[in-house]
Write an enzyme that holds these catalytic residues in place. Structure first.
Site, PDB file in Angstrom:
ATOM      1  CE1 TYR A 150      18.021  32.928 -37.784  1.00  0.00           C
ATOM      2  CE2 TYR A 150      20.039  32.161 -38.823  1.00  0.00           C
ATOM      3  CZ  TYR A 150      19.334  33.145 -38.167  1.00  0.00           C
ATOM      4  OH  TYR A 150      19.932  34.346 -37.889  1.00  0.00           O
ATOM      5  CE  LYS A 154      17.302  35.436 -39.998  1.00  0.00           C
ATOM      6  NZ  LYS A 154      16.568  36.681 -39.620  1.00  0.00           N
TER       7      LYS A 154
END
Length: 259
Positions: A150, A154
């Site tokens: 994740y 990002k």
């Protein structure tokens, strides 16, 4: 900024989630028509919910990993003046627990999906010589805070945002991203059910002594998309109650014990 987005369509991905619903209501109240996209069929309920407040909304269900479905959804929406890449998910908390398939899954959900949505709207924005894309990143893209796939996605959102800003600025298109820290959304309900004090423990890491509220994220996105930020592009702006300002817990131990 009341009414600044009147006559414009704001496309919001992850619209059925906690931040997504807040974004839909916020921009609807600012006069925008909402184009709501989510993989969850519950997104269709937003049409009636928002209609009760006089907000026009069209909804589409699509997996952002499915490029043809994304293209079809944006074809249905028509003109999009502001794209908010809000959809995101983290399913793998540690690198040790992340296998190659899991890595690909989180990268696809958080980064590739945002790219597919940007790819869908950029041609029409180029044609109009105007448009704005604001992506919801995370402070995880700056610091190692767990959720490595994740977090890598990002970080990629930041790089993608800068690339769009560089290449498409000459067409009057701006691209920015916000980097929230812990946000008070329903996603924390399960954690709080197991540990009612979890958010209290997190709050001590934030210089403001609290976590972020969804509307605070919406207000920063609105600023970046507004004419007030007409010279702002390529920015990755933390919305984090001061978390990235420094290590307040360590500072209290070292120098601020009497502050």
């Amino acid at each position: 900024m009341s009414g600044q987005f009147a006559g414009k369509t704001v496309a919001i991905t992850g619209a059925a989630g906690g931040i997504g619903r807040q974004l839909c209501r916020f921009f609807g109240a600012e006069g925008a028509a909402i184009a709501a996209l989510d993989r969850n069929p519950d997104v269709k309920s937003l049409v009636d919910e928002l209609a009760q407040d006089g907000i026009a909304c069209r909804a589409a269900v699509a997996e952002l990993s499915d490029a043809p479905a994304v293209e079809a959804a944006f074809a249905k929406f028509g003109a999009v003046h502001l794209l908010i890449n809000n959809a995101g998910v983290s399913r793998h908390n540690t690198l040790r627990q992340t296998d190659p398939a899991g890595w690909d899954e989180d990268i696809d959900a958080n980064l590739n999906g945002a790219y597919r949505c940007a790819h869908a709207v950029l041609p029409q924005m180029v044609e109009r010589r105007s448009g704005s894309i604001v992506s919801v990143g995370s402070i995880n893209g700056l610091y190692a805070l767990g959720d490595p796939a994740y977090s890598a996605a990002k970080a990629g959102i930041i790089a993608m945002t800068k690339a769009i800003a560089m290449e498409y600025g000459r067409f009057g298109i701006r691209a920015n991203c916000v980097l929230p820290a812990t946000v008070r959304t329903p996603i924390w309900d399960a954690r709080k059910a197991k540990d009612p004090e979890v958010l209290k423990r997190l709050e001590r890491w934030y210089p403001l002594g609290r976590i972020v509220e969804p509307e605070e994220v919406a207000r920063v996105i609105a600023f970046l998309a507004s004419d007030a930020a007409s010279a702002v592009t390529g920015v990755a702006l933390p919305v984090d109650c001061g978390l990235t300002a420094g290590n307040i817990v360590m500072s209290r131990e070292l120098t601020l014990e009497d502050f």
